[in-house]
Write a protein that holds these residues in place. Structure first.
Motif, mmCIF file in Angstrom:
data_model
loop_
_atom_site.group_PDB
_atom_site.id
_atom_site.type_symbol
_atom_site.label_atom_id
_atom_site.label_comp_id
_atom_site.label_asym_id
_atom_site.label_seq_id
_atom_site.Cartn_x
_atom_site.Cartn_y
_atom_site.Cartn_z
ATOM 1 N N LYS A 106 -31.258 54.485 -38.822
ATOM 2 C CA LYS A 106 -30.474 53.677 -39.823
ATOM 3 C C LYS A 106 -29.165 53.747 -40.203
ATOM 4 O O LYS A 106 -28.280 52.970 -40.305
ATOM 5 C CB LYS A 106 -31.580 53.155 -40.880
ATOM 6 N N SER A 109 -26.607 53.544 -37.394
ATOM 7 C CA SER A 109 -26.537 52.338 -37.108
ATOM 8 C C SER A 109 -25.433 51.659 -37.751
ATOM 9 O O SER A 109 -24.572 50.872 -37.773
ATOM 10 C CB SER A 109 -27.729 51.357 -37.058
ATOM 11 N N SER A 112 -21.980 53.312 -37.738
ATOM 12 C CA SER A 112 -21.267 52.757 -36.632
ATOM 13 C C SER A 112 -20.539 51.322 -36.940
ATOM 14 O O SER A 112 -19.487 51.179 -36.574
ATOM 15 C CB SER A 112 -22.067 52.705 -35.433
ATOM 16 N N LYS A 113 -21.241 50.484 -37.498
ATOM 17 C CA LYS A 113 -20.912 49.383 -37.792
ATOM 18 C C LYS A 113 -19.869 49.403 -38.684
ATOM 19 O O LYS A 113 -18.749 48.349 -38.605
ATOM 20 C CB LYS A 113 -21.742 48.308 -38.614
#
Length: 144
Positions: A106, A109, A112-113
């Motif tokens: 999580k 993710s 990275s965003k």
């Protein structure tokens, strides 16, 4: 667990410094075992993801609680010989062996965003104040 403006130029130095900090903070019970877990994961697939970022991580029974450490270097360097990825920002993630919620996935993710935002990346690269870096990192929303 925030190290800024370090002079490291090798992955092993960076990982050793972050693992040592985790040990000093009481987040892991054995630095050597955790470092080996991280290095074994690196041997599978290097964790440099572009944008001058690497996200090494280790899953081990010696991790007492999930954690994230951050290290910024003064100069970029090649993370893994034979690969071209230059790194300046390193996020070390420690995951307990019985990690049920996959918190590291999580975080990776969400990170990275957030790192797609060039302004955010540049702030992490250039900021020299630990408190300001902490605030930036806290802005990454990890939904549990």
């Amino acid at each position: 667990m925030i190290l800024l403006q370090t002079k490291f130029q090798m992955k092993d130095e960076v990982l050793h410094a972050l693992v040592q900090k985790a040990g000093e903070a009481g987040l892991i019970s054995d630095e050597t075992l955790f470092l080996n877990a991280v290095l074994n994961r690196e041997a599978e697939v290097p964790t440099a993801i572009g944008y001058q970022i690497a996200i090494p991580h280790g899953k081990s029974e010696v991790v007492k609680t999930p954690f994230i450490g951050f290290l910024q270097t003064e100069e970029e360097f090649i993370w893994t010989k034979g690969h071209e990825e230059q790194v300046k920002l390193v996020f070390l993630i420690g995951i307990p062996a019985e990690n049920e919620n996959n918190i590291h996935l999580k975080f990776i993710s969400q990170l990275s965003k957030k790192l797609l935002d060039e302004e955010f990346r540049n702030q992490l690269i250039e900021e020299k104040n630990q408190e300001k870096v902490f605030k930036l990192l806290r802005s990454i929303n990890v939904v549990s």
